[in-house]
Design a protein around this motif. Structure first.
Motif, PDB file in Angstrom:
ATOM      1  N   TRP A  20       7.585  -0.627  -1.713  1.00  0.00           N
ATOM      2  CA  TRP A  20       9.001  -0.521  -2.065  1.00  0.00           C
ATOM      3  C   TRP A  20       9.684  -1.868  -2.278  1.00  0.00           C
ATOM      4  CZ3 TRP A  20      10.254   4.320  -3.145  1.00  0.00           C
ATOM      5  CH2 TRP A  20       9.565   5.368  -2.522  1.00  0.00           C
ATOM      6  N   ARG A  60      11.824   2.924  -8.292  1.00  0.00           N
ATOM      7  CA  ARG A  60      12.712   2.173  -7.401  1.00  0.00           C
ATOM      8  C   ARG A  60      12.797   0.717  -7.837  1.00  0.00           C
ATOM      9  NH1 ARG A  60      16.772   0.642  -4.038  1.00  0.00           N
ATOM     10  NH2 ARG A  60      16.067  -0.751  -2.403  1.00  0.00           N
ATOM     11  N   VAL A  88      15.643   4.667  -1.883  1.00  0.00           N
ATOM     12  CA  VAL A  88      14.375   5.316  -1.567  1.00  0.00           C
ATOM     13  C   VAL A  88      14.622   6.770  -1.177  1.00  0.00           C
ATOM     14  CG1 VAL A  88      12.415   5.312   0.026  1.00  0.00           C
ATOM     15  CG2 VAL A  88      13.311   3.149  -0.855  1.00  0.00           C
TER      16      VAL A  88
END
Length: 464
Positions: free
Chosen positions: A400, A444, A451
């Motif tokens: 992420w 993302r 998220v």
């Protein structure tokens, strides 16, 4: 070689010399290190106290000392790293010849405690200042930032923040870094005040979202402290060539992946793997997408070198093999995330090397002696120059963190290629498992969606 600053590097140095506390937001590869060393050299004519550079470990050990050695007109500067064992760090601090000292952020609490009232550094440079973003008044936030915050505005007269990605996870990242420049004058005396003024709860009850006009107001308040330089304004850059490499999970692996999404647990042979919450589930899903999953039930085991894991499929390994064959011998940098990824990569490609703490590895890569280099984004970013070794990178394991992703790309990215005189396009091979969390991570990174929002959307699509 003589350091001859480019026009934008002159702007960086002028900004640092003009303001006692300054921020430099300059794209990766724009020569912030050399510019700042030039500033420190000029300051040494009037300042009688040495400077301290805070940086990630590899950058503190190699990048700043190597940069001085690179330029003949800066070679008179002595840069002394404060790293290693406690005895080695104590010996480095006693060096009276060095005008610039470097240390990694992890050593900050030790350094502040060891020096106490004998703090000698008049200027502090926070290289990759996002490492200070978690600082909060009142004893919360990162321990490293808290340690030096005690003396940031009393014993330190000049402070320079350097970064190419000041707010990788949103404008909330700015308060902690900026506090070291103005003690909260512009964004609020406390982080709570900052939040209350410019943010509100997200519409789904998770996270924060900016109030209308908040971004413009925040940028206006910071404009006098920072110089912002975008590589696109100074270079005729060749955009990276992003090559999607979709991978279909085998039938059995797909069923196991779906089970993890639906039931938050799965079994592989005699091993039971359980995810205790939604965050754990995304981690397990990313592991399965890569081809292996940790067993034992606790996410903390992931950080252990001996954490047990089982292989689920080799689809991504086969995809990487195809990329390597397509490159026909050209060097390739491979980004992995989990230790299980690295173990499987090393087994599948025995000739590959790992980017470790040995500076010789970087030299071998840049000399063209390494065909395949495995690197974790968290240890490969921030100031390392890998552009001489190639212009191809494969993302094997996705995560992420946008900043880590951008940093590893820019180790051999378009700006560094151009500055080093290479007329070639950077190729990014995005190896991802189709219809998995891999796609959410990529989405993302491509935008600014949370998220939580992406995961909830995916769950609705799959009717879980």
């Amino acid at each position: 070689m003589i350091y001859t600053p480019r026009p934008y590097q002159k702007l960086i140095s002028a900004h640092e010399l003009e303001l006692p506390r300054a921020g430099v937001w300059a794209g990766m590869g724009m020569g912030k290190t050399a510019s700042t060393l030039s500033s420190l050299d000029t300051l040494s004519l009037t300042e009688n106290r040495p400077a301290l550079v805070l940086a990630p470990l590899r950058v503190a050990r190699s990048t700043w000392p190597d940069e001085v050695a690179k330029w003949s007109n800066l070679s008179h500067m002595e840069v002394r790293p404060i790293i290693g064992s406690a005895d080695e760090r104590k010996a480095a601090v006693r060096d009276r010849n060095a005008g610039v000292f470097t240390t990694n952020y992890e050593n900050l609490p030790w350094l502040v405690d060891h020096l106490g009232d004998r703090w000698p550094f008049g200027t502090v440079v926070s290289d990759e200042s996002t490492r200070m973003k978690s600082f909060r008044l009142g004893g919360s936030g990162g321990r490293r930032a808290r340690s030096i915050a005690k003396i940031a505005h009393t014993k330190i007269s000049r402070w320079i923040n350097l970064t190419g990605t000041p707010s990788p996870n949103g404008l909330q990242d700015l308060w902690g870094q900026t506090w070291f420049l103005d003690a909260g004058e512009r964004l609020g005396r406390t982080y709570t005040a900052f939040e209350q003024r410019w943010f509100r709860k997200g519409y789904n009850g998770f996270g924060l979202e900016l109030l209308p006009s908040a971004q413009e107001q925040i940028e206006d308040r910071l404009r006098d402290l920072h110089i912002t330089l975008d590589p696109k304004d100074w270079f005729d850059l060749k955009e990276p060539n992003v090559v999607p490499v979709p991978v279909e999970l085998p039938v059995k692996a797909r069923a196991q992946y779906r089970a993890m999404e639906r039931e938050m647990f799965m079994s592989i042979g005699e091993h039971e793997i359980e995810a205790f919450n939604a965050a754990s589930r995304t981690i397990k899903c990313l592991q399965i997408a890569n081809g292996a999953a940790y067993v034992g039930g606790t996410d903390s085991e992931i950080a252990s070198d001996v954490a047990p894991w089982v292989e689920v499929h080799d689809a991504k390994l086969r995809a990487l093999e195809s990329v390597i064959e397509e490159l026909n011998g050209a060097p390739l940098l491979v980004a992995y995330h989990f230790k299980s990824d690295l173990a499987r990569l090393q087994k599948a490609f025995g000739y590959g090397r790992v980017l470790d703490n040995d500076p010789q590895t970087i030299r071998d890569w840049n000399a063209g002696k390494i065909r395949l280099l495995f690197a974790h984004p968290e240890s490969c970013g921030h100031g390392l120059n890998l552009q001489d070794g190639g212009h191809n990178i494969a993302i094997f394991g996705h995560w992420w963190a946008l900043e880590a992703y951008l940093q590893i790309l820019e180790r051999l990215g378009p700006v560094r290629q151009l500055q080093s005189g290479y007329d070639r396009v950077v190729n990014i091979f995005n190896i991802y498992a189709v219809d998995t969390v891999d796609e959410l991570v990529i989405a993302r990174r491509a935008g600014k969606r949370s998220v939580q929002e992406l995961i909830m959307e995916a769950m609705k699509r799959r009717e879980i």
